[in-house]
Design an enzyme around this catalytic site. Structure first.
Site: not given
Length: 303
Positions: A20, A145
């Site tokens: 990401k 996350d």
């Protein structure tokens, strides 16, 4: 979230665990009752991914290629498997092999995405619905996350960056150049410690969220921001150099630090521009990779 939970898996599953980048990272001064900073984050996945093989075994084991330099029980995938066993009252006896393609300490979410892929893989084996709220609880217990990676499209997260609040239409195919200068990575703990010494102001968040809701790419990339980046750059002068360099490259729409570093990224107008930046970085002796924004989180395929 992509899963084949409703079909009989083979002997093992292969799961892609995407990296990401943060289109927005806004760290607040205040902390929650756990001692974590309040964090607003907007993330999107990339087509750079670790690949995880998982299959039934006599006991839980996790191995990585190349091998890790820390004990197996500290691996995020191992902790995720243990947490799944505790959450569902079952023995998480799986052999897990992780082909590490996402660099370590890079700010690209490697440990978090591996944990999410493990959660989703075990859920597939056990026939647990991918929308079961216990999966999100397990994910939050592993790291900030991890819940995001259970979903995958661009998402706004708050809390400590561990609560998914809003999902947006994917920016699939958008070219991104990733560059990591030589030298040690950035410790997230150290980055936050340096941040606390002189906290920068929060960048504006609402204009980015509005642009994502409208799918206005010009405005989305005009509001890319990260107020943890200055602290990370102070700790890692090589990363600061790489960020200054990548911002000078042609056809860059936005550039910033990925998470707490040590990777910097540039959103590019064309894939050719991203590939040129990656190649130029490699010629400087840095790690460079031309990626694209992806539309999903971990993808489970039967072996």
């Amino acid at each position: 979230m992509s899963t084949s939970a409703h079909r009989e898996p083979g002997r093992f599953l292969l799961i892609s665990a995407p990296a990401k980048i943060n289109l927005y990272l806004g760290v607040h001064n205040e902390k929650d009752e756990r001692g974590y900073h309040r964090v607003d984050s907007v993330m999107t996945t990339l087509d750079l991914a670790d690949v995880i093989a998982i299959g039934p075994a006599d006991e839980l084991s996790v191995h990585t290629v190349p091998p890790s330099d820390f004990p197996m029980d500290q691996n995020s995938a191992y902790r995720a498997a243990r947490a799944m066993g505790e959450a569902f009252g079952r023995d998480a006896n799986f052999a897990i092999l992780i082909d590490k393609r996402i660099p370590q300490q890079a700010g690209l979410g490697g440990p978090s995405t591996d944990a999410a892929a493990t959660i989703l893989g075990i859920a597939t084996y056990w026939g647990v619905d991918a929308r079961d709220p216990r999966l999100d609880e397990v994910a939050r217990s592993i790291g900030a996350d991890v819940p995001f990676f259970l979903y995958g499209p661009p998402a706004f997260c708050d809390g400590a960056g561990d609560r998914v609040r809003e999902l947006f239409r994917p920016l699939t195919g958008t070219p991104v150049a990733l560059v990591r200068a030589d030298g040690p990575g950035v410790s997230t703990v150290e980055a936050y410690r340096r941040f606390d010494e002189n906290p920068p102001a929060l960048p504006p968040l609402e204009p980015l969220l509005d642009a994502l809701r409208l799918h206005d790419e010009t405005q989305i990339f005009a509001h890319v921001a990260n107020n943890l980046a200055p602290a990370s750059c102070e700790l890692n002068p090589q990363m600061a150099e790489a960020l200054a360099w990548i911002r000078e490259q042609p056809e860059v729409r936005a550039a910033n630090v990925a998470g707490s570093g040590s990777t910097v990224f540039a959103v590019c107008t064309t894939q050719m521009a991203a590939e040129a930046i990656a190649l130029a970085a490699q010629e400087r002796g840095w790690w460079g990779y031309a990626a694209r924004m992806e539309k999903s989180g971990p993808f489970v395929a039967a072996g």
